[in-house]
Design an enzyme around this catalytic site. Structure first.
Site, PDB file in Angstrom:
ATOM      1  N   LYS A  53       4.460  -0.589   1.904  1.00 43.83           N
ATOM      2  CA  LYS A  53       5.418   0.251   1.746  1.00 43.83           C
ATOM      3  C   LYS A  53       6.029   1.242   3.071  1.00 43.83           C
ATOM      4  CE  LYS A  53       5.090  -0.017  -3.273  1.00 43.83           C
ATOM      5  NZ  LYS A  53       4.037   0.735  -4.403  1.00 43.83           N
ATOM      6  N   GLN A  97       0.440   5.618  -6.966  1.00 41.30           N
ATOM      7  CA  GLN A  97       0.057   4.031  -6.757  1.00 41.30           C
ATOM      8  C   GLN A  97      -0.962   3.794  -8.076  1.00 41.30           C
ATOM      9  OE1 GLN A  97       1.891   1.745  -4.974  1.00 41.30           O
ATOM     10  NE2 GLN A  97       0.421  -0.097  -5.690  1.00 41.30           N
ATOM     11  N   ASP A 120       9.448   5.992  -7.394  1.00 38.42           N
ATOM     12  CA  ASP A 120       9.660   5.228  -8.502  1.00 38.42           C
ATOM     13  C   ASP A 120      10.397   4.849  -9.830  1.00 38.42           C
ATOM     14  OD1 ASP A 120       5.990   4.347  -8.903  1.00 38.42           O
ATOM     15  OD2 ASP A 120       7.398   3.524  -8.042  1.00 38.42           O
TER      16      ASP A 120
HETATM   17  N1  LIG Z   1       3.200   3.308  -8.456  1.00 38.62           N
HETATM   18  C1  LIG Z   1       3.467   1.842  -8.338  1.00 38.62           C
HETATM   19  N2  LIG Z   1       2.464   1.175  -8.684  1.00 38.62           N
HETATM   20  C2  LIG Z   1       3.255  -0.329  -8.999  1.00 38.62           C
HETATM   21  C3  LIG Z   1       4.199  -0.844  -8.553  1.00 38.62           C
HETATM   22  C4  LIG Z   1       5.618  -0.167  -8.953  1.00 38.62           C
HETATM   23  O1  LIG Z   1       6.316  -0.002  -8.395  1.00 38.62           O
HETATM   24  N3  LIG Z   1       5.054   1.343  -8.571  1.00 38.62           N
HETATM   25  N4  LIG Z   1       4.637  -1.580  -8.768  1.00 38.62           N
HETATM   26  C5  LIG Z   1       2.984  -2.825  -8.749  1.00 38.62           C
HETATM   27  C6  LIG Z   1       3.000  -3.789  -7.133  1.00 38.62           C
HETATM   28  N5  LIG Z   1       3.689  -3.815  -6.077  1.00 38.62           N
HETATM   29  C7  LIG Z   1       4.058  -1.849  -6.019  1.00 38.62           C
HETATM   30  O2  LIG Z   1       2.947  -0.995  -5.801  1.00 38.62           O
HETATM   31  C8  LIG Z   1       4.455  -4.436  -4.841  1.00 38.62           C
HETATM   32  C9  LIG Z   1       4.521  -5.755  -5.626  1.00 38.62           C
HETATM   33  C10 LIG Z   1       4.289  -6.833  -4.741  1.00 38.62           C
HETATM   34  C11 LIG Z   1       4.846  -6.851  -3.483  1.00 38.62           C
HETATM   35  C12 LIG Z   1       4.576  -7.229  -2.237  1.00 38.62           C
HETATM   36  O3  LIG Z   1       5.409  -6.674  -1.145  1.00 38.62           O
HETATM   37  N6  LIG Z   1       4.461  -8.364  -2.836  1.00 38.62           N
HETATM   38  C13 LIG Z   1       4.599  -9.869  -1.444  1.00 38.62           C
HETATM   39  C14 LIG Z   1       3.697  -9.897  -0.956  1.00 38.62           C
HETATM   40  C15 LIG Z   1       2.521  -8.842  -0.646  1.00 38.62           C
HETATM   41  C16 LIG Z   1       1.258  -9.728  -0.232  1.00 38.62           C
HETATM   42  O4  LIG Z   1       0.831 -10.532   0.068  1.00 38.62           O
HETATM   43  O5  LIG Z   1       0.151  -9.088  -1.043  1.00 38.62           O
HETATM   44  C17 LIG Z   1       5.606 -10.846  -1.886  1.00 38.62           C
HETATM   45  O6  LIG Z   1       5.718 -10.587  -3.462  1.00 38.62           O
HETATM   46  O7  LIG Z   1       5.684 -11.182  -1.053  1.00 38.62           O
HETATM   47  C18 LIG Z   1       4.965  -4.696  -3.563  1.00 38.62           C
HETATM   48  C19 LIG Z   1       5.444  -3.679  -4.037  1.00 38.62           C
HETATM   49  C20 LIG Z   1       1.556  -2.274  -9.435  1.00 38.62           C
HETATM   50  N7  LIG Z   1       1.866  -1.101  -9.167  1.00 38.62           N
END
Ligand SMILES: Nc1nc2c(c(=O)[nH]1)N[C@@H](CN(C=O)c1ccc(C(=O)N[C@@H](CCC(=O)O)C(=O)O)cc1)CN2
Length: 289
Positions: A53, A97, A120
């Site tokens: 992020k 988070q 969020d």
């Molecule tokens: N406060 C929050 N916490 C969480 C949220 C949220 O929306 N708000 N959602 C999920 C996790 N999440 C955000 O934090 C999240 C999930 C996936 C990705 C992402 O970029 N995924 C990539 C792979 C990343 C990697 O290789 O590690 C992809 O899908 O290509 C970003 C954020 C739970 N917590």
């Protein structure tokens, strides 16, 4: 049939181009949007998400405010960190988070965030506005992942109006709020929310024009369940010995019309729309000034 790839990374890059232009305009008038994050503990997945992020912020010119706290902090210490960002003029919007360590109350933490700084879109007031906002013209921050899913469907011309959408998983960040978004008059979808109490998941999924898999169960959605030509959005994330694994089995790609890869689908858009929420809060504040 080979499904069309709903490419989240390419779509994210398009969103970033727009966001950078808007941030440049804000900076030209002396406004620098700032994203705050509160990360509690040392979960590698959450650390990676928060790191991503803030890397994204640098790409579009948004300032970063990071608060990384030890896993054993007290509720009072977490509240103090939230209160600091609520009061910080350099913080336009921020997130706590998720998940938090078990001894901390996630709902209480989310409710303590100033709704006007809720990047969020998960604060009860903002979710409540979504419930009340039948016309889809509200100005509240929208939940990032649901917003990213809707954007991806629209970007690839997947019909949403009148579609039967089956959501699998009832989590706070996706399963529960996505239906609020898709049943607005501006989208007019019909949404079924499935979960661990659903009697016949396969029967429900088989009726879907669009399947949104957000259960966090590896390979839960199989080709046998999916209506040929349906769109399948894979949001679930499970960290296994093989790395990140989604909810959608590989054979679904042979029957579906569109599939979002995971990783590489919705995740990047989750982050992109987190930044969009921050930019929109800064733009709205400028209009009010
Ligand atoms: N406060 C929050 N916490 C969480 C949220 C949220 O929306 N708000 N959602 C999920 C996790 N999440 C955000 O934090 C999240 C999930 C996936 C990705 C992402 O970029 N995924 C990539 C792979 C990343 C990697 O290789 O590690 C992809 O899908 O290509 C970003 C954020 C739970 N917590």
């Amino acid at each position: 049939m080979s499904a069309v790839v709903l490419d989240g990374k390419a779509t994210r890059d398009e969103v970033f181009v727009d966001l950078k232009e808007r941030v440049d305009k804000l900076r030209d008038v002396g406004v620098t949007p700032g994203l705050g994050t509160i990360l509690v503990g040392d979960d590698p997945g959450s650390q990676a998400y928060v790191r991503g992020k803030h890397n994204d912020c640098a790409k579009v010119g948004i300032a970063s405010i990071r608060k990384d706290l030890p896993a054993d902090i007290t509720t009072e210490q977490l509240n103090a960190a939230i209160d600091e960002l609520n009061a910080d003029p350099g913080c336009t919007g921020y997130i706590v988070q998720l998940p938090l360590p078990k001894h901390l109350d996630e709902n209480a933490a989310l409710e303590r965030i100033d709704p006007e700084k809720d990047a969020d879109g998960l604060h009860p007031i903002n979710l409540g506005r979504l419930v009340l906002d039948g016309a889809g013209t509200g100005t509240s921050a929208l939940p990032c992942t649901p917003r990213g899913i809707l954007h991806l469907l629209r970007r690839y011309d997947v019909p949403v109006r009148g579609a039967h959408v089956v959501v699998v998983g009832r989590g706070v960040t996706v399963g529960r709020p996505i239906g609020l978004l898709l049943t607005r008059r501006t989208e007019n979808a019909t949404v079924t929310l499935c979960h661990t109490g659903t009697r016949d998941l396969a029967a429900e999924v088989s009726r879907a024009d669009i399947v949104i898999a957000a259960a966090g169960v590896p390979g839960l959605i199989t080709a046998a369940m999916v209506k040929p030509g349906a769109a399948v959005i894979d949001v679930g994330v499970s960290r296994t010995a093989d790395g990140l694994v989604g909810d959608v089995a590989q054979d679904v790609w042979d029957v579906a019309g569109h599939v979002s890869p995971n990783p590489g689908g919705v995740g990047p858009l989750t982050r992109a729309f987190l930044l969009a929420n921050v930019v929109e809060r800064a733009e709205a504040a400028l209009v009010r000034a």
